[in-house]
Design a protein around this motif. Structure first.
Motif, PDB file in Angstrom:
ATOM      1  N   TYR A  78       0.803  -1.218   0.000  1.00  0.00           N
ATOM      2  CA  TYR A  78       0.000   0.000   0.000  1.00  0.00           C
ATOM      3  C   TYR A  78       0.844   1.278   0.000  1.00  0.00           C
ATOM      4  O   TYR A  78       0.575   2.226   0.732  1.00  0.00           O
ATOM      5  CB  TYR A  78      -0.960   0.004   1.200  1.00  0.00           C
ATOM      6  CG  TYR A  78      -1.818  -1.231   1.269  1.00  0.00           C
ATOM      7  CD1 TYR A  78      -2.847  -1.437   0.352  1.00  0.00           C
ATOM      8  CD2 TYR A  78      -1.592  -2.215   2.226  1.00  0.00           C
ATOM      9  CE1 TYR A  78      -3.627  -2.575   0.396  1.00  0.00           C
ATOM     10  CE2 TYR A  78      -2.367  -3.355   2.286  1.00  0.00           C
ATOM     11  CZ  TYR A  78      -3.385  -3.541   1.362  1.00  0.00           C
ATOM     12  OH  TYR A  78      -4.159  -4.687   1.403  1.00  0.00           O
ATOM     13  N   GLN A  79       1.882   1.293  -0.827  1.00  0.00           N
ATOM     14  CA  GLN A  79       2.653   2.509  -0.994  1.00  0.00           C
ATOM     15  C   GLN A  79       1.867   3.489  -1.869  1.00  0.00           C
ATOM     16  O   GLN A  79       1.029   3.103  -2.679  1.00  0.00           O
ATOM     17  CB  GLN A  79       4.001   2.199  -1.647  1.00  0.00           C
ATOM     18  CG  GLN A  79       4.905   1.320  -0.790  1.00  0.00           C
ATOM     19  CD  GLN A  79       6.262   1.120  -1.431  1.00  0.00           C
ATOM     20  OE1 GLN A  79       7.061   2.042  -1.501  1.00  0.00           O
ATOM     21  NE2 GLN A  79       6.512  -0.078  -1.922  1.00  0.00           N
ATOM     22  N   GLN A 112       2.749   5.136  -4.411  1.00  0.00           N
ATOM     23  CA  GLN A 112       2.940   4.905  -5.842  1.00  0.00           C
ATOM     24  C   GLN A 112       2.028   3.788  -6.344  1.00  0.00           C
ATOM     25  O   GLN A 112       1.583   3.816  -7.508  1.00  0.00           O
ATOM     26  CB  GLN A 112       4.394   4.559  -6.130  1.00  0.00           C
ATOM     27  CG  GLN A 112       4.870   3.247  -5.507  1.00  0.00           C
ATOM     28  CD  GLN A 112       6.376   3.097  -5.542  1.00  0.00           C
ATOM     29  OE1 GLN A 112       7.101   4.070  -5.340  1.00  0.00           O
ATOM     30  NE2 GLN A 112       6.835   1.897  -5.802  1.00  0.00           N
ATOM     31  N   ASP A 113       1.714   2.810  -5.482  1.00  0.00           N
ATOM     32  CA  ASP A 113       0.793   1.743  -5.876  1.00  0.00           C
ATOM     33  C   ASP A 113      -0.630   2.277  -6.006  1.00  0.00           C
ATOM     34  O   ASP A 113      -1.372   1.889  -6.924  1.00  0.00           O
ATOM     35  CB  ASP A 113       0.828   0.611  -4.849  1.00  0.00           C
ATOM     36  CG  ASP A 113       2.199  -0.032  -4.742  1.00  0.00           C
ATOM     37  OD1 ASP A 113       2.873  -0.151  -5.786  1.00  0.00           O
ATOM     38  OD2 ASP A 113       2.599  -0.412  -3.627  1.00  0.00           O
ATOM     39  N   SER A 122      -0.714   4.347  -9.236  1.00  0.00           N
ATOM     40  CA  SER A 122      -0.707   3.465 -10.398  1.00  0.00           C
ATOM     41  C   SER A 122      -2.071   2.810 -10.585  1.00  0.00           C
ATOM     42  O   SER A 122      -2.586   2.727 -11.714  1.00  0.00           O
ATOM     43  CB  SER A 122       0.374   2.394 -10.233  1.00  0.00           C
ATOM     44  OG  SER A 122       0.333   1.475 -11.309  1.00  0.00           O
ATOM     45  N   VAL A 136      -0.979  -6.096 -10.270  1.00  0.00           N
ATOM     46  CA  VAL A 136      -1.140  -5.557  -8.917  1.00  0.00           C
ATOM     47  C   VAL A 136      -0.459  -6.531  -7.964  1.00  0.00           C
ATOM     48  O   VAL A 136      -0.815  -7.712  -7.919  1.00  0.00           O
ATOM     49  CB  VAL A 136      -2.628  -5.389  -8.542  1.00  0.00           C
ATOM     50  CG1 VAL A 136      -2.755  -4.884  -7.107  1.00  0.00           C
ATOM     51  CG2 VAL A 136      -3.306  -4.414  -9.510  1.00  0.00           C
ATOM     52  N   SER A 155      -0.326  -6.354  -1.610  1.00  0.00           N
ATOM     53  CA  SER A 155      -1.416  -5.429  -1.275  1.00  0.00           C
ATOM     54  C   SER A 155      -2.748  -6.085  -1.620  1.00  0.00           C
ATOM     55  O   SER A 155      -3.354  -5.802  -2.663  1.00  0.00           O
ATOM     56  CB  SER A 155      -1.257  -4.111  -2.045  1.00  0.00           C
ATOM     57  OG  SER A 155      -0.023  -3.490  -1.754  1.00  0.00           O
ATOM     58  N   SER A 198      -7.779   0.426   0.776  1.00  0.00           N
ATOM     59  CA  SER A 198      -6.334   0.433   0.554  1.00  0.00           C
ATOM     60  C   SER A 198      -5.729   1.779   0.955  1.00  0.00           C
ATOM     61  O   SER A 198      -4.612   1.839   1.468  1.00  0.00           O
ATOM     62  CB  SER A 198      -6.027   0.147  -0.916  1.00  0.00           C
ATOM     63  OG  SER A 198      -6.482  -1.129  -1.292  1.00  0.00           O
ATOM     64  N   TRP A 229      -2.788   2.562   3.645  1.00  0.00           N
ATOM     65  CA  TRP A 229      -1.658   3.476   3.421  1.00  0.00           C
ATOM     66  C   TRP A 229      -1.530   4.460   4.581  1.00  0.00           C
ATOM     67  O   TRP A 229      -0.430   4.701   5.091  1.00  0.00           O
ATOM     68  CB  TRP A 229      -1.865   4.239   2.113  1.00  0.00           C
ATOM     69  CG  TRP A 229      -0.963   5.421   1.976  1.00  0.00           C
ATOM     70  CD1 TRP A 229       0.317   5.445   1.495  1.00  0.00           C
ATOM     71  CD2 TRP A 229      -1.259   6.773   2.347  1.00  0.00           C
ATOM     72  NE1 TRP A 229       0.833   6.719   1.546  1.00  0.00           N
ATOM     73  CE2 TRP A 229      -0.112   7.557   2.066  1.00  0.00           C
ATOM     74  CE3 TRP A 229      -2.396   7.399   2.887  1.00  0.00           C
ATOM     75  CZ2 TRP A 229      -0.078   8.923   2.308  1.00  0.00           C
ATOM     76  CZ3 TRP A 229      -2.349   8.758   3.129  1.00  0.00           C
ATOM     77  CH2 TRP A 229      -1.208   9.516   2.840  1.00  0.00           C
TER      78      TRP A 229
END
Length: 306
Positions: free
Chosen positions: A59-60, A62-63, A66, A120, A124, A187, A191
């Motif tokens: 769960y960064q 950037q994820d 994206s 994906v 996550s 999500s 994060w």
């Protein structure tokens, strides 16, 4: 005159030579085995290091970004086309509803294929679940619209929409779409928990939130609560969970909740939705005034660009 070897001397000499050959062979065999083991050890150590390399953090931001561009937007583009078609049918009685549904079925298939090709990371799982739910939704929309297209031109536009809304494929498609949205906002809460230990990552037990408790919640938790609420409404909307949360906050801040003696978030949300008071992008209108100090992932639908 030469002395000839007797039988015992000859046997002794042969035995000595045989032992010498065996000893030399054993020596070189031992050297080879030791060398092979040393080389094997040198090869296996890097392999073990590669296997033990740390997994990326879940769960960064950037994820989340994206996912927004590759999955969420693909689904929303289809949904927006469908909502636009519904409005057009009601305002234009000459619309070819059959042709529209056939085109929407093709669009749903194209969006399904696009989302299916997105990687994906399984680290996550809620993002992975969101992707799966959006794919299931699009597949059901495609199948349902393709089946309904044949006779959707019969009768009034409202009758056609009522028939679509009652279709079992359509109902399941709605459920999966809203679950995908719920997982995506879940999500974001994951994060937030990673960047702020004071954020509660699990609010599944908060089925009814009092106004007093709602006021104390961080914005990111309110967004998750709003997405959970919307998942139970079984309706596609142009507005998103943050638009609903912002409208609820504005309603409470204006004193309307106290004036009407409304005691819970759910009751406020019911009233706002029934009166069509929640609009798309409302969050952006009040963000600087209500949420200047709140921490959110840097996603386009939270900012001026969409």
């Amino acid at each position: 005159m030469e002395k000839r070897l007797n039988r015992s001397d000859l046997m002794f000499s042969l035995a000595f030579l045989l032992m010498l050959v065996v000893a030399i062979g054993a020596f070189f065999y031992g050297v080879k085995v030791g060398t092979d083991r040393a080389q094997a050890g040198q090869i296996s150590e890097p392999a073990e290091e590669a296997t033990a390399s740390p997994q990326p953090n879940a769960y960064q931001q950037q994820d989340l970004v994206s996912f927004y561009h590759t999955v969420f937007l693909s689904y929303r583009e289809f949904q927006n086309d469908w909502l636009e078609a519904r409005n057009k049918w009601l305002s234009d009685s000459t619309s070819d509803r059959s042709a529209t549904l056939k085109q929407l079925a093709k669009t749903a298939q194209l969006k399904y294929d696009a989302i299916k090709g997105v990687y994906v990371a399984p680290v996550s799982p809620q993002l992975k679940s969101a992707q799966t739910n959006y794919m299931k939704s699009l597949k059901l929309f495609e199948e349902g619209f393709a089946a309904l297209a044949a006779d959707v031109n019969e009768g009034s536009a409202q009758a056609a929409l009522d028939k679509i809304d009652a279709n079992s494929y359509y109902k399941e498609a709605l459920k999966f779409a809203l679950n995908g949205q719920k997982d995506y906002f879940g999500s974001m809460l994951k994060w937030a928990e990673a960047v702020n230990a004071d954020i509660p990552a699990n609010i599944d037990g908060m089925s009814a939130i009092s106004i007093a408790d709602w006021k104390k919640l961080p914005l990111i938790v309110k967004l998750k609560a709003s997405s959970d609420y919307m998942s139970g409404q079984a309706a596609l909307t142009e507005y998103l969970p943050h638009d609903l949360a912002a409208k609820v906050d504005q309603f409470i801040a204006s004193g309307q909740a106290d004036k009407r003696k409304i005691k819970s978030f759910n009751a406020v949300a019911d009233l706002l939705i029934s009166t069509e008071a929640v609009t798309s992008d409302y969050f952006k209108e009040v963000k600087s005034r209500l949420y200047a100090s709140e921490q959110l992932p840097q996603l386009p639908f939270f900012s001026s660009g969409k």
